[in-house]
Motif scaffolding. Structure first.
Motif, PDB file in Angstrom:
ATOM      1  N   LYS A 296       4.126  11.495  10.746  1.00  0.00           N
ATOM      2  CA  LYS A 296       2.723  11.119  10.889  1.00  0.00           C
ATOM      3  C   LYS A 296       2.272  10.446   9.603  1.00  0.00           C
ATOM      4  CE  LYS A 296       2.341  13.486  14.753  1.00  0.00           C
ATOM      5  NZ  LYS A 296       2.028  12.991  16.037  1.00  0.00           N
ATOM      6  N   VAL A 297       1.504   9.368   9.722  1.00  0.00           N
ATOM      7  CA  VAL A 297       0.963   8.660   8.563  1.00  0.00           C
ATOM      8  C   VAL A 297      -0.469   9.141   8.347  1.00  0.00           C
ATOM      9  CG1 VAL A 297       0.330   6.417   7.605  1.00  0.00           C
ATOM     10  CG2 VAL A 297       2.407   6.648   8.982  1.00  0.00           C
ATOM     11  N   LEU A 298      -0.762   9.570   7.111  1.00  0.00           N
ATOM     12  CA  LEU A 298      -2.113   9.992   6.766  1.00  0.00           C
ATOM     13  C   LEU A 298      -2.878   8.778   6.258  1.00  0.00           C
ATOM     14  CD1 LEU A 298      -1.276  13.294   4.870  1.00  0.00           C
ATOM     15  CD2 LEU A 298      -1.910  13.023   7.265  1.00  0.00           C
ATOM     16  N   GLY A 299      -3.997   8.491   6.846  1.00  0.00           N
ATOM     17  CA  GLY A 299      -4.790   7.344   6.425  1.00  0.00           C
ATOM     18  C   GLY A 299      -6.234   7.512   6.853  1.00  0.00           C
ATOM     19  N   GLY A 300      -7.028   6.517   6.597  1.00  0.00           N
ATOM     20  CA  GLY A 300      -8.436   6.559   6.969  1.00  0.00           C
ATOM     21  C   GLY A 300      -9.318   6.865   5.776  1.00  0.00           C
ATOM     22  N   ASN A 301     -10.587   7.085   6.070  1.00  0.00           N
ATOM     23  CA  ASN A 301     -11.566   7.386   5.020  1.00  0.00           C
ATOM     24  C   ASN A 301     -11.345   8.784   4.462  1.00  0.00           C
ATOM     25  OD1 ASN A 301     -12.798   4.917   5.380  1.00  0.00           O
ATOM     26  ND2 ASN A 301     -14.229   5.696   6.899  1.00  0.00           N
TER      27      ASN A 301
ATOM     28  N   ASN B   5       0.831  -1.202   0.000  1.00  0.00           N
ATOM     29  CA  ASN B   5       0.000   0.000   0.000  1.00  0.00           C
ATOM     30  C   ASN B   5       0.865   1.251   0.000  1.00  0.00           C
ATOM     31  OD1 ASN B   5      -2.294  -1.542   0.102  1.00  0.00           O
ATOM     32  ND2 ASN B   5      -2.448  -1.460   2.331  1.00  0.00           N
ATOM     33  N   VAL B   6       0.413   2.251  -0.746  1.00  0.00           N
ATOM     34  CA  VAL B   6       1.106   3.531  -0.761  1.00  0.00           C
ATOM     35  C   VAL B   6       0.714   4.282   0.501  1.00  0.00           C
ATOM     36  CG1 VAL B   6       1.338   5.730  -1.967  1.00  0.00           C
ATOM     37  CG2 VAL B   6       1.111   3.605  -3.264  1.00  0.00           C
ATOM     38  N   LEU B   7       1.688   4.790   1.216  1.00  0.00           N
ATOM     39  CA  LEU B   7       1.426   5.569   2.425  1.00  0.00           C
ATOM     40  C   LEU B   7       1.781   7.024   2.171  1.00  0.00           C
ATOM     41  CD1 LEU B   7       2.946   3.273   5.206  1.00  0.00           C
ATOM     42  CD2 LEU B   7       0.546   3.513   4.582  1.00  0.00           C
ATOM     43  N   ARG B   8       0.969   7.888   2.693  1.00  0.00           N
ATOM     44  CA  ARG B   8       1.275   9.319   2.636  1.00  0.00           C
ATOM     45  C   ARG B   8       1.687   9.726   4.041  1.00  0.00           C
ATOM     46  NH1 ARG B   8      -1.006  11.209  -2.366  1.00  0.00           N
ATOM     47  NH2 ARG B   8      -2.461   9.693  -3.079  1.00  0.00           N
ATOM     48  N   VAL B   9       2.841  10.326   4.137  1.00  0.00           N
ATOM     49  CA  VAL B   9       3.354  10.712   5.452  1.00  0.00           C
ATOM     50  C   VAL B   9       3.727  12.194   5.434  1.00  0.00           C
ATOM     51  CG1 VAL B   9       4.216   8.407   6.005  1.00  0.00           C
ATOM     52  CG2 VAL B   9       5.713  10.015   4.864  1.00  0.00           C
ATOM     53  N   ILE B  10       3.648  12.793   6.606  1.00  0.00           N
ATOM     54  CA  ILE B  10       4.067  14.180   6.785  1.00  0.00           C
ATOM     55  C   ILE B  10       4.943  14.244   8.021  1.00  0.00           C
ATOM     56  CG2 ILE B  10       2.013  15.150   5.683  1.00  0.00           C
ATOM     57  CD1 ILE B  10       0.930  15.737   8.502  1.00  0.00           C
ATOM     58  N   VAL B  11       5.648  15.330   8.159  1.00  0.00           N
ATOM     59  CA  VAL B  11       6.440  15.585   9.356  1.00  0.00           C
ATOM     60  C   VAL B  11       5.837  16.812  10.021  1.00  0.00           C
ATOM     61  CG1 VAL B  11       8.727  16.138  10.248  1.00  0.00           C
ATOM     62  CG2 VAL B  11       8.490  14.601   8.282  1.00  0.00           C
TER      63      VAL B  11
END
Length: 126
Positions: free
Chosen positions: A23-28, A10-16
């Motif tokens: 922080k991992v961005l996820g969810g609906n 899965n591709v994960l989108r992360v921010i600092v």
């Protein structure tokens, strides 16, 4: 390259954040709103927004049209409308500046929203 990290997934989108923590961005999906810039018409010439077409792969969406007489006026937004089966929404909103808004509800499935095509016609005097 036999490590599991190189297998993909899965591709994960992360921010600092501001504290340097990842922080991992996820969810609906949350509700998305795409608003165009005002479409300016020549001075003292009114136009009528007669239709909009959303350029997106979202199956659930609503659209609005906003009009202004002057750029410093607050936009007057129409009621939200769902697109017809061809993806168009019909309007009769007049003003000197016209803009449009695309609303995709939260948890809707979509991957891209490119823009909104606005069809305008000449308008008469106020």
């Amino acid at each position: 390259f036999d490590d599991a990290i190189y297998q993909g997934g899965n591709v994960l989108r992360v921010i600092v954040d501001l504290n340097g923590k990842m922080k991992v961005l996820g969810g609906n999906n949350l509700e998305a709103r795409l608003t165009t810039a005002p479409m300016l018409t020549p001075p003292n010439i009114r136009k009528v927004a007669v239709g909009t077409f959303a350029i997106t792969d979202a199956t659930e969406l609503r659209m609005q049209v906003g009009t202004q007489e002057q750029l410093f006026d607050e936009p007057v937004w129409s009621a939200e409308k769902r697109a017809n089966v061809r993806g168009h929404a019909q309007w009769r909103n007049a003003g000197r500046t016209i803009r449009s808004r695309l609303i995709i509800p939260k948890s809707a499935e979509w991957t891209r929203a490119q823009g909104i095509d606005i069809k305008i016609a000449p308008g008469g005097p106020r």
